[in-house]
Design a protein around this motif. Structure first.
Motif, PDB file in Angstrom:
ATOM      1  N   CYS B 316       0.946  -1.110  -0.064  1.00 63.11           N
ATOM      2  CA  CYS B 316       0.143   0.033   0.088  1.00 63.11           C
ATOM      3  C   CYS B 316       0.933   1.184  -0.050  1.00 63.11           C
ATOM      4  O   CYS B 316       0.447   2.174  -0.702  1.00 63.11           O
ATOM      5  N   THR B 317       2.084   1.254   0.557  1.00 60.06           N
ATOM      6  CA  THR B 317       2.756   2.328   0.580  1.00 60.06           C
ATOM      7  C   THR B 317       3.242   2.530  -0.713  1.00 60.06           C
ATOM      8  O   THR B 317       3.340   3.850  -1.351  1.00 60.06           O
ATOM      9  N   GLY B 318       3.696   1.459  -1.415  1.00 54.80           N
ATOM     10  CA  GLY B 318       4.239   1.785  -2.723  1.00 54.80           C
ATOM     11  C   GLY B 318       3.391   2.100  -3.807  1.00 54.80           C
ATOM     12  O   GLY B 318       3.542   2.836  -4.773  1.00 54.80           O
ATOM     13  N   ALA B 319       1.863   1.454  -3.542  1.00 54.86           N
ATOM     14  CA  ALA B 319       1.057   2.016  -4.587  1.00 54.86           C
ATOM     15  C   ALA B 319       0.519   3.291  -4.358  1.00 54.86           C
ATOM     16  O   ALA B 319       0.420   4.224  -5.141  1.00 54.86           O
ATOM     17  N   TYR B 320       0.739   3.774  -3.127  1.00 54.69           N
ATOM     18  CA  TYR B 320       0.230   5.245  -2.755  1.00 54.69           C
ATOM     19  C   TYR B 320       1.359   6.080  -3.192  1.00 54.69           C
ATOM     20  O   TYR B 320       0.966   7.266  -3.803  1.00 54.69           O
ATOM     21  N   ARG B 321       2.713   5.944  -3.073  1.00 52.49           N
ATOM     22  CA  ARG B 321       3.591   6.654  -3.649  1.00 52.49           C
ATOM     23  C   ARG B 321       3.520   6.718  -5.157  1.00 52.49           C
ATOM     24  O   ARG B 321       3.801   7.919  -5.665  1.00 52.49           O
TER      25      ARG B 321
END
Lengths: 403, 377
Positions: B316-321
């Motif tokens: 999720c941090t990857g997708a949000y970035r």
């Protein structure tokens, strides 16, 4: 819920049956022993391919004859009309047993071609083909791509010309897996060149032993051969082997391609798990960066499995799966590449030169095979077009000069 | 080794959850538009207190995952995750994360029934805002038993809503081990300073304890385990928020590129744009799956939770970035303006990574949990 067992009960029944007919896999294959092949595409001679196919077929027949094949199909085809999710439940149990691993021609026959026949076939064709295909007495391969029709499949030039109550097929197909052992080929042909190209296509089932059918292996970048080119030189096909109406072949083809996308979400997971085992067993401590890279592969593989589960559970709940059904193949090819990258980092020179050590140089088969799946079954770029146009509803690609 | 054995039905939204999502997104559309969010962040408390009470009272958001005996509705984290996706989608600045997730889970995980009975009903009704200190970042807080009971001394930084929260749950070093304390500090014994923050929709403060009277929560020595559990809950909560925020970024960008015309074509007809948004969709569907799984693990207290929470944090941090970077880039110049909302999402995505860790922090932790370390002896 008449006649549909609860999932837990069903799994127990599967386990009980499997225990009687197959050996349980040894608790966990010991690291450093046994088969270390991680080939993405098998590299077999024709004799080896036949032998493997026979072994798998024996097992599929056993399943079918005992009521554990064709689970989602109606009784007249030897099935039990269970929700499609039960096939996954079955497989989860079967994984724990030592049964032959299915090669590509099996899912192509059972998951791609048989459902298309169910949708598009005549009653006579369904009676004639479905049970034998589900039991794998007959195996089907895809005669789709051509040298000038790859991503642009609707550009096929293989001609089918009507003659009496049959058709004469002439053309050249490429990238057919299983062509040497399949009994039927599903051929996408042009039957009319005077109409817009998508309207001039018709699909036929061609007997692979018919006069005029020649199969030649293609040597691929792995050095081995698992694909073939198939020449159709004036092959006579009776009209009763035409699948779907004349000129409606593009829609028949799309049925098969959609099933293929759905079926490809699990690709690469076995090898990702194997690479993670390598990260656990490497005889030195991993650096921080290597640990992060390994964990990243773990997350990719987990997410890929979860996406598959979401698709299955949507189907189980009688809902049309959403975007999750279309992203699976892109996740799968990314997982395969990440697997190569991790293994490269962990093995260093032992990936480039064979020291004879177990589980090292064998990874070159994965490294060289993985790029194939970014091209096969709808290239990564085509998958992105599909996501952009069909899921995100963005404008379609402009067409070139030809129709 | 970790084995995925999830009940796939847990990954599917229930009808009840779908209804909750609709009710909530309607309320937030009416009360939390881009302009109002900015106004709310400039208000003294940093969020809309009327909306806070509507969320707690009309919909029962705060008590959703709290047990009924403490004034909650007795649902699970899976329902709360629906709420967090929607509040994350609009960047609602209400301090649900510190109050309901961090402080709420601390009290519940402590197993201290008295403390739960004292504080949780206030959290459930919306009467109390709360947060945790000394959980997320190393802090120097000590607890001593004085003549009138326990007092806290020391300081904690980067405390979410640290300046304004009514109730602080503090991890402190007591003579008999790490222990949790609860306090409602006032200015006579506590200095609270708001930090200037990257993300204005999520305030942070520095807290200096100068002999703050506090009540112990749970047993001595128990704090590290509670802190671990709360951090996992925080990771799962943020993952849900990030799914919502990423989905907004994709929706807003799609809306823009199918209307913006350059070179005589809508820019969304260029393959360079289409393929990037397809990749973003792939990342978001992965994030959504990982978040749903982690929420389900938290809801049923599955032993896989630490791995599931870490995996969801990575995905999720990857997708949000990615989503927020594309949000700016694919809007071109307009995406870089102050007036347009894209930067608020960039700020949220990046500031959130400082809360429970960056993607790489989570990967390193996962490698340890999963034994992906090579031979270390």
């Amino acid at each position: 819920m008449s006649g549909i067992p609860e999932p837990a009960e069903f799994r127990a029944q599967v386990r009980a049956w499997l225990t009687g007919v197959a050996k349980e896999r040894t608790a966990r294959q010991e690291w450093g022993r046994g088969d270390d092949s991680v080939a993405v595409f098998e590299n077999w001679t024709e004799a080896e391919e036949r032998a493997h196919t026979d072994r798998i077929r024996d097992w599929e027949r056993t399943r079918y004859d005992h009521g554990w094949g064709a689970l989602g199909w109606p009784p007249e085809y030897g099935g039990r009309e269970l929700p499609s999710y039960y096939e996954q439940l079955y497989r989860a149990e079967e994984d724990a047993f030592d049964v032959p691993r299915r090669t590509e021609v099996f899912p192509v026959t059972q998951q791609l071609v048989a459902p298309a026949i169910r949708i598009w076939g005549t009653e006579e064709q369904k009676r004639r083909w479905l049970s034998p295909m589900l039991r794998t007495d007959e195996l089907a391969c895809q005669l789709f791509s051509e040298t000038e029709a790859g991503s642009d499949l609707a550009a096929v030039r293989t001609r089918a010309v009507r003659e009496g109550d049959g058709w004469i097929l002439r053309g050249h197909k490429v990238w057919t897996s299983g062509a040497r052992i399949a009994t039927w080929g599903v051929a996408v042909c042009r039957t009319d060149s005077d109409v817009p190209r998508h309207a001039g296509i018709t699909v036929f089932l061609v007997r692979m032993d018919a006069p005029g059918v020649t199969v030649r292996p293609i040597r691929q970048m792995t050095g081995g051969s698992s694909f073939n080119e198939v020449y159709l030189d004036d092959v006579l096909v009776p009209d009763t082997d035409r699948l779907g109406p004349v000129g409606e072949g593009w829609r028949v083809t799309l049925t098969v391609l959609a099933a293929e996308r759905l079926d490809s979400g699990g690709l690469g997971l076995d090898n990702a798990d194997r690479a993670l085992d390598l990260a656990r067993h490497l005889p030195r401590p991993l650096t921080g960066g290597e640990r992060q890279q390994a964990a990243d592969l773990f997350v990719r593989a987990l997410v890929q499995r979860l996406i598959g589960l979401r698709v299955t559970s949507a189907l189980a709940a009688g809902r049309e799966p959403g975007a999750e059904a279309s992203v699976g193949k892109l996740h799968a090819t990314a997982t395969m590449r990440a697997t190569t990258d991790l293994v490269q980092q962990l093995l260093g020179p032992r990936l480039a030169a064979d020291t004879g050590e177990w589980g090292t140089f064998a990874w070159t088969e994965h490294l060289l095979g993985a790029p194939g799946y970014r091209i096969a079954g709808g290239s990564d770029e085509i998958q992105r077009n599909i996501l952009a146009e069909r899921v995100l509803r963005m404008p379609k690609e402009p067409k070139g000069a030809e129709r | 080794m970790f084995r995925l054995d999830a009940d796939p039905t847990l990954l599917l939204e229930t009808e009840e959850q779908r209804q909750l999502r609709v009710v909530l997104s309607d309320l937030l559309a009416e009360t939390c538009g881009p302009e109002t969010v900015r106004q709310q962040t400039e208000s003294p408390r940093g969020y809309d207190e009327v909306l806070w009470h509507r969320l707690a009272g009309e919909i029962g958001v705060h008590g959703l995952a709290l047990p009924e005996e403490y004034g909650g509705a007795g649902y699970t984290f899976a329902e709360l995750a629906v709420v967090l996706q929607e509040t994350g989608r609009v960047l609602c600045p209400a301090p649900l994360l510190p109050t309901v997730v961090l402080a709420g889970q601390s009290l519940l995980s402590s197993g201290d029934r008295q403390a739960c009975a004292r504080w949780l009903p206030g959290i459930a009704s919306g009467a109390l805002t709360a947060t945790v200190a000394g959980f997320l970042h190393p802090a120097q807080v000590t607890a001593e038993r004085g003549p009138d009971g326990w007092v806290l001394c020391g300081e904690a930084d980067f405390v979410p809503d640290g300046e304004g929260a009514d109730l602080l749950v503090v991890a402190a070093r007591a003579p008999d081990g790490e222990r949790l304390f609860a306090c409602e500090p006032d200015a006579t014994t506590c200095d609270r300073t708001a930090r200037r923050v990257l993300d204005p929709t999520r305030r942070q403060g520095h807290v200096r304890f100068r002999g703050v009277p506090a009540d112990p929560v749970g047993e001595a020595g128990q704090a590290p385990a509670v802190v671990d559990a709360v951090l996992d809950a925080g990771r799962v909560a943020l993952a849900a928020e990030h799914v919502g925020g990423s989905a907004h970024a994709l929706d807003a960008t799609l809306e823009y590129v199918v209307h913006r015309t350059q070179f005589g074509r809508v820019v969304g007809s260029f393959q360079a744009i289409k393929h990037r948004l397809a990749d973003l969709l792939v990342a978001i569907e992965g994030a959504r799956s990982a978040s749903a799984y982690a929420s389900a693990c938290l809801a049923v207290e599955a032993p896989e939770l630490p791995v599931a929470a870490g995996a969801a944090a990575v995905a999720c941090t990857g997708a949000y970035r990615l989503a927020t970077a594309e949000y700016v880039q694919l809007h071109g110049g307009i995406g870089f303006t102050w007036e347009y909302s894209a930067h608020l999402y960039v700020r949220r995505a990046r500031a959130d990574e400082a809360l429970f860790g960056t993607g790489d922090d989570h990967r390193l932790r996962l490698a340890g949990l999963l034994g992906l370390t090579g031979c270390t002896d």
